[in-house]
Design an enzyme around this catalytic site. Structure first.
Site, PDB file in Angstrom:
ATOM      1  N   LYS A  61       0.845  -1.200   0.000  1.00 35.47           N
ATOM      2  CA  LYS A  61       0.000   0.000   0.000  1.00 35.47           C
ATOM      3  C   LYS A  61       0.877   1.246   0.000  1.00 35.47           C
ATOM      4  O   LYS A  61       1.956   1.270   0.609  1.00 35.47           O
ATOM      5  CB  LYS A  61      -0.885  -0.053   1.254  1.00 35.47           C
ATOM      6  CG  LYS A  61      -1.976   1.009   1.348  1.00 35.47           C
ATOM      7  CD  LYS A  61      -2.838   0.709   2.568  1.00 35.47           C
ATOM      8  CE  LYS A  61      -3.991   1.683   2.749  1.00 35.47           C
ATOM      9  NZ  LYS A  61      -4.893   1.268   3.838  1.00 35.47           N
ATOM     10  N   SER A 137      -9.693   1.261   2.970  1.00 38.38           N
ATOM     11  CA  SER A 137      -8.864   2.197   2.232  1.00 38.38           C
ATOM     12  C   SER A 137      -7.795   1.515   1.379  1.00 38.38           C
ATOM     13  O   SER A 137      -7.189   2.157   0.532  1.00 38.38           O
ATOM     14  CB  SER A 137      -8.196   3.158   3.228  1.00 38.38           C
ATOM     15  OG  SER A 137      -7.287   2.467   4.070  1.00 38.38           O
ATOM     16  N   SER A 161      -9.976  -1.510   6.756  1.00 34.91           N
ATOM     17  CA  SER A 161      -9.364  -1.158   5.465  1.00 34.91           C
ATOM     18  C   SER A 161      -8.676  -2.303   4.729  1.00 34.91           C
ATOM     19  O   SER A 161      -8.320  -2.159   3.568  1.00 34.91           O
ATOM     20  CB  SER A 161      -8.362  -0.016   5.646  1.00 34.91           C
ATOM     21  OG  SER A 161      -9.053   1.184   5.889  1.00 34.91           O
TER      22      SER A 161
END
Length: 429
Positions: A61, A137, A161
């Site tokens: 990420k 997310s 997330s």
């Protein structure tokens, strides 16, 4: 047997073909990945292995530091930030384990919001249907694993997330007990609630990545038979507003688990959820801690180029007085202890990870009220594990028209046991 280098080249050429419209990855490390793949192939030829992650193609990420570059965390504001001095702790550990890091995945700005949209870097289309939201997310993480451009993707989970994109993209997502995996070099949202974990196709891949990131020796994952296990179903508020298809798939999974000999009983936690809601009524812990992370630009008063869905809640939380935050943390500590006691009578809780499947990207952009409602629903079930300091995993449920996850939640520190049970549930389903 296909070499790691050949697999990598196949993925890189897939990504090159869509480079003009790339929304899943924000950065590729083609040359470094090729070097890592070649090294892994050379070890394999010599009969040497660094463990189960050796040669796995991995994405991270866009909030983990990579030495020599700015960590943008899905924001335009950080594009010109000072470059990271060193790799994030987990990035170093993954490299040492032989992982081939192919690139950084897109995310929602500053890891806020659960829809998975990003107004600066584009919204990755869902791996199952590109017109639908990816969930956030860790949006690019869920899509990259779902579409097969990485074997494993590392995300972060503050309220769901990792598990939300895992649920919506039909992959496995694991949120460890907070602080088991170091957060050093990960851009923070909430120091209290943030966890770092993997998304992958299988439970064993998640377990291997988790062990490496936690600094443990990855062992063969031995599944735990389900016979005699006690599984609590937290029916009540967490089961409201469930799509018919998700409810049916969940009940089907429960039936299979019960046939395998597990004892299933309702276990209400609605009172705890209500108390937590009351304790954080004026501001969520994530928003209050996020407001501290972003205090400088929030105080500057100048309009920042930040998504209003992110800047709005942060700026409201920034106005809350310190006693509100401290009281919320103190009450949370008492509730965490009470939840641990409540869960002592079961091996785990089972519930749908998300009560709904992925809506279209267009519907979220067109209808602000629907977007807010959807976001609340997407976060509702997953955030319980963060709020009460538990560990949790989402597994794809068979038989749904669009992907949705079966979530299993276990007590603080029971990560290995949860992964072993999940491996058996995965085999069963």
């Amino acid at each position: 047997m296909q070499s790691i280098r050949d697999r990598l080249e196949n993925i890189l050429s897939r990504l090159a073909n869509r480079a003009a419209d790339e929304k899943v990855y924000t950065k590729l490390y083609a040359e470094a990945a090729r070097a890592a793949a070649d090294a892994s192939d050379a070890r394999a030829r010599a009969g040497v292995t660094l463990g189960p992650l050796d040669g796995s193609i991995l994405s991270i990420k866009d909030l983990f530091d990579v030495a020599g570059e700015a960590t943008t965390a899905g924001s335009l504001m950080l594009r010109n930030a000072a470059p990271a001095m060193r790799d994030a702790a987990i990035v170093g550990r993954l490299r040492q384990a032989g992982a081939v890091i192919i690139g950084k995945t897109n995310m929602t700005e500053f890891a806020f919001t659960a829809i998975g949209d990003n107004m600066h870097y584009g919204t990755p289309g869902n791996a199952f249907d590109a017109s639908r939201i990816p969930g956030g997310s860790s949006s690019g993480a869920g899509v990259s694993v779902g579409e097969g451009t990485s074997d494993i993707s590392i995300g972060s989970d503050t309220g769901g997330s990792i598990r939300i994109p895992a649920s919506l993209n039909g992959v496995v997502g694991f949120k460890p007990t907070a602080r088991r995996v170091p957060l050093i070099g990960a851009f923070p949202l909430s120091g209290t609630l943030d966890s770092v974990g993997p998304l992958a196709r299988t439970v064993s891949q998640c377990a291997a990545a988790d062990a490496v990131m936690a600094g443990e020796v990855p062992n063969e994952l031995a599944a735990i038979p389900l016979a005699g296990l006690r599984i609590g179903i937290p029916r009540g508020v967490l089961f409201g507003d469930i799509e018919g298809g998700v409810a049916a798939a969940f009940e089907h999974c429960l039936g299979r688990i019960e046939q395998a000999g597990a004892h299933i009983a309702d276990l209400s936690i609605d009172d705890m959820i209500a108390e937590f809601r009351a304790a954080t009524k004026r501001g969520s812990i994530a928003a209050m801690e996020g407001a501290e992370v972003h205090a400088d630009w929030l105080a500057a008063g100048a309009p920042a180029p930040v998504d209003p869905h992110v800047s709005g809640p942060l700026s409201r939380a920034a106005l809350l007085p310190a006693p509100v935050y401290i009281r919320a943390l103190r009450r949370r500590a008492a509730l965490v202890a009470a939840m641990d006691e409540r869960l002592a009578s079961v091996d785990l809780l089972a519930l749908p990870a998300t009560p709904v499947t992925a809506p279209t990207i267009a519907s979220m952009a067109e209808d602000a009220e629907l977007r807010d409602r959807t976001e609340g629903l997407l976060l509702r079930n997953t955030q319980v594990a963060n709020q009460f300091d538990l560990c949790a995993i989402s597994l794809p449920m068979p038989g749904t028209a669009l992907p949705a996850g079966l979530m299993m939640v276990a007590r603080n520190g029971h990560d290995h046991r949860l992964l072993r049970i999940a491996a058996e549930v995965e085999r069963l389903l």
